[in-house]
Design a protein around this motif. Structure first.
Motif, PDB file in Angstrom:
ATOM      1  N   TRP A  78      -3.272  -3.129 -10.397  1.00 34.09           N
ATOM      2  CA  TRP A  78      -3.266  -1.937  -9.576  1.00 34.09           C
ATOM      3  C   TRP A  78      -3.748  -0.607 -10.511  1.00 34.09           C
ATOM      4  CZ3 TRP A  78      -2.542  -2.085  -4.498  1.00 34.09           C
ATOM      5  CH2 TRP A  78      -1.781  -3.038  -4.027  1.00 34.09           C
ATOM      6  N   VAL A  79      -4.622   0.125  -9.851  1.00 36.70           N
ATOM      7  CA  VAL A  79      -5.063   1.395 -10.521  1.00 36.70           C
ATOM      8  C   VAL A  79      -4.673   2.467  -9.570  1.00 36.70           C
ATOM      9  CG1 VAL A  79      -6.864   2.707 -11.536  1.00 36.70           C
ATOM     10  CG2 VAL A  79      -6.795   0.303 -12.077  1.00 36.70           C
ATOM     11  N   LEU A  80      -4.161   3.498  -9.845  1.00 30.02           N
ATOM     12  CA  LEU A  80      -3.853   4.558  -8.842  1.00 30.02           C
ATOM     13  C   LEU A  80      -4.584   5.839  -9.332  1.00 30.02           C
ATOM     14  CD1 LEU A  80       0.094   4.386  -8.170  1.00 30.02           C
ATOM     15  CD2 LEU A  80      -2.016   3.264  -6.986  1.00 30.02           C
ATOM     16  N   ALA A  81      -5.320   6.542  -8.737  1.00 31.57           N
ATOM     17  CA  ALA A  81      -6.292   7.410  -9.069  1.00 31.57           C
ATOM     18  C   ALA A  81      -6.229   8.661  -8.155  1.00 31.57           C
ATOM     19  CB  ALA A  81      -7.690   6.975  -8.969  1.00 31.57           C
ATOM     20  N   SER A  82      -6.229   9.642  -8.956  1.00 29.25           N
ATOM     21  CA  SER A  82      -6.041  10.971  -7.991  1.00 29.25           C
ATOM     22  C   SER A  82      -6.926  12.246  -8.723  1.00 29.25           C
ATOM     23  CB  SER A  82      -4.599  11.830  -7.988  1.00 29.25           C
ATOM     24  OG  SER A  82      -4.428  12.654  -7.331  1.00 29.25           O
ATOM     25  N   ASP A  83      -7.332  12.924  -8.039  1.00 26.22           N
ATOM     26  CA  ASP A  83      -7.996  14.330  -8.349  1.00 26.22           C
ATOM     27  C   ASP A  83      -6.977  15.253  -7.865  1.00 26.22           C
ATOM     28  OD1 ASP A  83      -9.739  16.242  -9.110  1.00 26.22           O
ATOM     29  OD2 ASP A  83     -11.384  15.861  -7.621  1.00 26.22           O
ATOM     30  N   ASP A  84      -7.161  16.404  -8.559  1.00 21.34           N
ATOM     31  CA  ASP A  84      -5.958  17.540  -8.411  1.00 21.34           C
ATOM     32  C   ASP A  84      -4.665  16.838  -8.697  1.00 21.34           C
ATOM     33  OD1 ASP A  84      -7.921  19.279  -7.634  1.00 21.34           O
ATOM     34  OD2 ASP A  84      -7.863  18.504  -5.624  1.00 21.34           O
ATOM     35  N   LEU A  88     -13.829   0.573 -11.424  1.00 26.60           N
ATOM     36  CA  LEU A  88     -12.661  -0.195 -11.846  1.00 26.60           C
ATOM     37  C   LEU A  88     -12.713  -1.301 -10.537  1.00 26.60           C
ATOM     38  CD1 LEU A  88     -10.102   2.044 -13.557  1.00 26.60           C
ATOM     39  CD2 LEU A  88     -11.211  -0.099 -14.604  1.00 26.60           C
ATOM     40  N   ALA A  89     -12.830  -0.719  -9.375  1.00 28.25           N
ATOM     41  CA  ALA A  89     -12.612  -1.334  -8.098  1.00 28.25           C
ATOM     42  C   ALA A  89     -13.747  -2.503  -8.027  1.00 28.25           C
ATOM     43  CB  ALA A  89     -12.971  -0.628  -6.975  1.00 28.25           C
ATOM     44  N   GLY A  90     -15.146  -2.076  -8.709  1.00 25.56           N
ATOM     45  CA  GLY A  90     -16.213  -3.251  -8.922  1.00 25.56           C
ATOM     46  C   GLY A  90     -16.026  -4.197  -9.577  1.00 25.56           C
ATOM     47  N   HIS A  91     -14.893  -3.987 -10.646  1.00 27.47           N
ATOM     48  CA  HIS A  91     -14.435  -5.128 -11.668  1.00 27.47           C
ATOM     49  C   HIS A  91     -13.289  -5.927 -11.163  1.00 27.47           C
ATOM     50  CE1 HIS A  91     -16.522  -2.532 -15.200  1.00 27.47           C
ATOM     51  NE2 HIS A  91     -17.212  -2.906 -14.500  1.00 27.47           N
ATOM     52  N   GLY A  92     -12.887  -5.515  -9.941  1.00 26.95           N
ATOM     53  CA  GLY A  92     -11.924  -6.477  -9.408  1.00 26.95           C
ATOM     54  C   GLY A  92     -10.338  -6.105  -9.526  1.00 26.95           C
ATOM     55  N   ARG A  93     -10.313  -4.470  -9.629  1.00 24.17           N
ATOM     56  CA  ARG A  93      -8.979  -4.109  -9.679  1.00 24.17           C
ATOM     57  C   ARG A  93      -8.823  -3.537  -8.264  1.00 24.17           C
ATOM     58  NH1 ARG A  93      -5.734  -4.142 -14.387  1.00 24.17           N
ATOM     59  NH2 ARG A  93      -7.334  -4.425 -16.299  1.00 24.17           N
ATOM     60  N   ARG A  94      -7.432  -3.620  -7.909  1.00 21.56           N
ATOM     61  CA  ARG A  94      -7.130  -2.778  -6.658  1.00 21.56           C
ATOM     62  C   ARG A  94      -6.763  -1.380  -7.119  1.00 21.56           C
ATOM     63  NH1 ARG A  94      -4.381  -5.990  -2.769  1.00 21.56           N
ATOM     64  NH2 ARG A  94      -4.260  -4.075  -1.707  1.00 21.56           N
ATOM     65  N   VAL A  95      -7.759  -0.643  -6.609  1.00 24.98           N
ATOM     66  CA  VAL A  95      -7.491   0.878  -6.712  1.00 24.98           C
ATOM     67  C   VAL A  95      -7.350   1.522  -5.534  1.00 24.98           C
ATOM     68  CG1 VAL A  95      -9.047   2.777  -7.608  1.00 24.98           C
ATOM     69  CG2 VAL A  95      -9.436   0.716  -8.388  1.00 24.98           C
ATOM     70  N   LEU A  96      -6.344   2.495  -5.517  1.00 25.29           N
ATOM     71  CA  LEU A  96      -5.869   3.349  -4.409  1.00 25.29           C
ATOM     72  C   LEU A  96      -5.960   4.676  -5.000  1.00 25.29           C
ATOM     73  CD1 LEU A  96      -2.579   1.748  -3.521  1.00 25.29           C
ATOM     74  CD2 LEU A  96      -4.463   1.103  -2.794  1.00 25.29           C
ATOM     75  N   PHE A  97      -6.754   5.392  -4.178  1.00 26.01           N
ATOM     76  CA  PHE A  97      -6.950   6.724  -4.364  1.00 26.01           C
ATOM     77  C   PHE A  97      -6.467   7.977  -3.335  1.00 26.01           C
ATOM     78  CE2 PHE A  97      -9.452  10.701  -4.856  1.00 26.01           C
ATOM     79  CZ  PHE A  97     -10.015  10.712  -5.983  1.00 26.01           C
ATOM     80  N   ARG A  98      -5.607   8.957  -3.942  1.00 32.71           N
ATOM     81  CA  ARG A  98      -4.887   9.792  -3.280  1.00 32.71           C
ATOM     82  C   ARG A  98      -5.650  10.722  -2.259  1.00 32.71           C
ATOM     83  NH1 ARG A  98      -3.548  15.238  -4.883  1.00 32.71           N
ATOM     84  NH2 ARG A  98      -1.985  16.138  -3.704  1.00 32.71           N
ATOM     85  N   ALA A  99      -5.262  10.372  -0.938  1.00 30.47           N
ATOM     86  CA  ALA A  99      -6.048  11.409  -0.034  1.00 30.47           C
ATOM     87  C   ALA A  99      -5.176  12.367   0.757  1.00 30.47           C
ATOM     88  CB  ALA A  99      -6.393  10.191   1.229  1.00 30.47           C
ATOM     89  N   MET A 126       0.787  -1.262  -0.112  1.00 29.03           N
ATOM     90  CA  MET A 126      -0.164   0.144   0.140  1.00 29.03           C
ATOM     91  C   MET A 126       0.841   1.104   0.060  1.00 29.03           C
ATOM     92  SD  MET A 126      -3.143  -1.265  -0.049  1.00 29.03           S
ATOM     93  CE  MET A 126      -4.180   0.198   0.529  1.00 29.03           C
ATOM     94  N   LEU A 127       0.207   2.323  -0.247  1.00 25.17           N
ATOM     95  CA  LEU A 127       1.051   3.609  -0.625  1.00 25.17           C
ATOM     96  C   LEU A 127       0.468   4.537   0.754  1.00 25.17           C
ATOM     97  CD1 LEU A 127       0.773   4.311  -4.345  1.00 25.17           C
ATOM     98  CD2 LEU A 127       2.630   3.030  -3.002  1.00 25.17           C
ATOM     99  N   ASN A 128       1.523   5.083   1.410  1.00 27.65           N
ATOM    100  CA  ASN A 128       1.184   6.223   2.415  1.00 27.65           C
ATOM    101  C   ASN A 128       0.495   7.137   1.629  1.00 27.65           C
ATOM    102  OD1 ASN A 128       1.377   7.389   4.740  1.00 27.65           O
ATOM    103  ND2 ASN A 128       3.154   8.471   4.447  1.00 27.65           N
ATOM    104  N   GLY A 129      -0.617   7.607   2.336  1.00 29.98           N
ATOM    105  CA  GLY A 129      -1.428   8.848   1.823  1.00 29.98           C
ATOM    106  C   GLY A 129      -2.412   8.378   0.846  1.00 29.98           C
ATOM    107  N   TRP A 130      -2.586   7.084   0.595  1.00 27.05           N
ATOM    108  CA  TRP A 130      -3.294   6.721  -0.328  1.00 27.05           C
ATOM    109  C   TRP A 130      -4.552   5.708   0.165  1.00 27.05           C
ATOM    110  CZ3 TRP A 130      -3.015   7.725  -6.047  1.00 27.05           C
ATOM    111  CH2 TRP A 130      -1.965   8.758  -6.342  1.00 27.05           C
ATOM    112  N   ASP A 131      -5.762   5.707  -0.187  1.00 30.70           N
ATOM    113  CA  ASP A 131      -6.822   5.030   0.170  1.00 30.70           C
ATOM    114  C   ASP A 131      -7.167   3.901  -0.625  1.00 30.70           C
ATOM    115  OD1 ASP A 131      -6.926   6.383   2.722  1.00 30.70           O
ATOM    116  OD2 ASP A 131      -8.543   7.713   2.158  1.00 30.70           O
ATOM    117  N   GLU A 132      -7.527   2.757  -0.192  1.00 28.15           N
ATOM    118  CA  GLU A 132      -8.124   1.789  -1.097  1.00 28.15           C
ATOM    119  C   GLU A 132      -9.486   1.999  -1.387  1.00 28.15           C
ATOM    120  OE1 GLU A 132      -7.486  -2.816  -2.223  1.00 28.15           O
ATOM    121  OE2 GLU A 132      -6.727  -2.176  -0.505  1.00 28.15           O
ATOM    122  N   VAL A 133     -10.055   1.823  -2.635  1.00 30.87           N
ATOM    123  CA  VAL A 133     -11.458   2.061  -2.995  1.00 30.87           C
ATOM    124  C   VAL A 133     -12.069   0.753  -3.116  1.00 30.87           C
ATOM    125  CG1 VAL A 133     -12.793   3.078  -4.808  1.00 30.87           C
ATOM    126  CG2 VAL A 133     -10.793   4.120  -4.173  1.00 30.87           C
TER     127      VAL A 133
END
Length: 565
Positions: free
Chosen positions: A107-113, A78-89, A1-8
């Motif tokens: 993995w899918v890494l997603a971020s707004d801003d 993508l999380a619903g399709h079984g991907r491991r999605v991390l969203f930047r928090a 896991m990545l520090n500062g990223w939440d799993e979706v």
């Protein structure tokens, strides 16, 4: 896991309340994104990642077009399709930590801003590529201005690491609201049909459902300092300025700078404003214009100019500092576009330009901006006075090396407007010459100066032999030189400049002036400038040219190389 990223997860964010707040323009939360209709761009983005054969970057760049909703919807689907999605928090991305993510996961890494982490994303892509990995995909969203500030080419350099979608050519249209999108969204709030009157999703929604009385009530419910912060942001937004600096606003409303982010948080919770980094911007210009309607925008805009200019002396960069400090020339037109009467709009623009010149009066860019503002307000004599006073201080001003050529072209224009053709030719010619201590003339600088030279030559040619004597017998050859050089420094999209160049060519043909090459054009230009200088009686021009070229030699070798390629 990545520090500062939440799993979706597929149900990330819970069920939430009804979508009324979201459809009234509130910033989308996860529950809003999960339940709001899927636009085609979301469907396409999910399919891109699901069918990817190599690393894929979905890059949604815009402002007010639904990017924040879309990036959350793509992540959730993508999380619903079984991907491991991390969203930047949080604010950080560690490229090395990305490279160490377990393989074989999807993995899918997603971020707004995402503009805040753009450099780190590029570094992570490089590390993944070097390791031969193609199993980490990205879904990124960012405001166009902030993203382009990070990557002037819009991210195309990433093509060596990943498949970037949409392509840069299609990027502006990817988030545009379509008729099908409008029908889906309208149906979700209970309307049978709606027309996409704008490609701006948020602007369209606010136009359909916006309630100025509700926005006004939301402002009234804020603490006084937060109300003040909103007033400055709204004035800027109504004037077409994309955000203000939180540090500047905190100083203006009397809040300690270390508490400045609390102002933005309170405004975001009220659904009125937001931003990233040090930026504070109203949620949408529709809200800014509605809440600023009927108020005198002069005082808050002057205060923003003054405070931004003062802070820029010690703190750089500031959000929208240049846009605020040189807003004068465009301010009147923008205010008139939102219903401000011409006289009032001109007054506000000139006051803002005066304030900028007062705070940073040692800079040519401020003098030139102020003069242009006055000229557009119909105050040509005052504009000329501003420029000629600044000319007396050149070249001893702070930004001479950056602004000299553009400034000389501005003063050339002022002399032309007053009928002093010789002085106009001299200064425009000097603007493209080999000036000691300055960087070589650029295409843009040459294009501006050549327009003034061409117009001066046309004035002489149209007026006949008597007027031509003012710029010397070199007028016909100056027309040909201006046409030759102008055609090579003018971009194809500048239709009006291209039309002017064709006129120079036509007049030169009528006067039987032969064609020339780069060397000939620059020689004729030099001869015309020398003749005009001899005819000039303006002591300011004589003094400046004498100080700039103490040996009396005016050359155009750089310009010749520029147009002789």
């Amino acid at each position: 896991m990545l520090n500062g990223w939440d799993e979706v997860g597929a149900d990330h964010g819970g069920d939430g309340d009804d979508l009324g707040r979201y459809f009234d323009g509130g910033h989308p939360g996860w529950s809003d994104a999960r339940r709001a209709p899927r636009r085609q761009v979301v469907v396409d983005a999910v399919a891109r990642v699901e069918n990817a054969e190599r690393t894929t970057v979905v890059l949604l760049v815009g402002g007010g077009q639904g990017k924040s909703t879309a990036v959350r919807q793509v992540a959730a689907d993508l999380a619903g399709h079984g991907r491991r999605v991390l969203f930047r928090a949080g604010p950080a991305l560690d490229p090395e930590a990305v490279a160490q993510l377990p393989t074989g996961v999807g993995w899918v890494l997603a971020s707004d801003d995402a503009d805040e982490i753009a450099i780190s994303v590029q570094q992570a892509l490089a590390r993944l590529t070097a390791a031969g990995r193609q199993d980490v995909h990205w879904v990124l969203a960012g405001r166009a201005a902030e993203w382009n500030a990070q990557f002037a080419r819009g991210g195309e350099a990433w093509d060596q690491f990943a498949e970037v979608w949409p392509t840069k050519a299609a990027r502006d249209a990817a988030l545009a609201l379509t008729e099908d999108d409008a029908a889906l969204i309208a149906a979700a709030w209970g309307r049978e049909a709606a027309t996409a009157t704008s490609d701006d999703l948020l602007g369209w929604v606010l136009a359909q459902r916006g309630d100025p009385a509700r926005w006004a009530a939301a402002v009234e419910a804020l603490e006084p300092s937060t109300q003040g912060a909103f007033a400055y942001a709204a004035a800027a937004g109504a004037a077409g300025i994309d955000g203000v600096d939180l540090r500047v606003v905190a100083d203006l409303v009397g809040v300690d700078r270390d508490r400045r982010f609390g102002l933005r948080t309170a405004l975001a919770e009220a659904g009125l404003a937001g931003g990233t980094g040090e930026a504070l911007r109203v949620r949408h210009p529709v809200i800014a214009r509605a809440t600023a309607a009927g108020t005198d925008l002069g005082p808050p805009l002057r205060a923003l100019v003054r405070a931004t200019g003062e802070m820029s002396k010690t703190v750089r960069p500031l959000v929208s500092d240049r846009a605020i400090m040189i807003s004068g020339p465009v301010l009147s037109e923008r205010l008139q576009a939102i219903g401000v009467p011409r006289d009032e709009a001109d007054r506000v623009a000139c006051d803002a330009a005066d304030e900028a010149d007062h705070v940073l009066g040692g800079l040519l860019v401020m003098r030139a901006s102020r003069a242009r503002t006055y000229r557009q307000a119909g105050r040509a004599a005052e504009a000329e006075h501003i420029l000629l006073a600044a000319l007396a201080q050149a070249p001893d001003v702070e930004d001479w090396s950056d602004m000299a050529r553009y400034f000389l072209s501005d003063v050339s224009e002022a002399h032309a407007g007053a009928g002093r053709t010789s002085e106009s030719v001299v200064l425009a010619g000097v603007a493209v010459a080999d000036i000691p201590g300055l960087a070589p003339v650029s295409m843009s600088e040459a294009r501006v100066a050549l327009a003034h030279l061409g117009r001066a030559a046309v004035v002489c040619a149209d007026a006949g032999a008597d007027a031509g004597a003012d710029a010397g017998a070199d007028t016909p050859r100056l027309l040909r030189a201006a046409a030759f050089i102008g055609r090579r420094v003018t971009p194809n999209w500048d239709k009006s400049a291209k039309d002017a160049i064709r006129r120079y060519e036509g007049l030169a043909d009528d006067l039987d002036v032969p064609d020339c090459d780069a060397a000939g054009a620059c020689q004729w230009l030099g001869e015309a400038v020398a003749t005009a200088f001899a005819a000039s009686e303006d002591e300011g021009v004589q003094d400046l040219v004498g100080r700039m070229f103490p040996d009396g030699v005016l050359g155009f070798s750089v310009l010749q190389r520029l147009v002789g390629r």
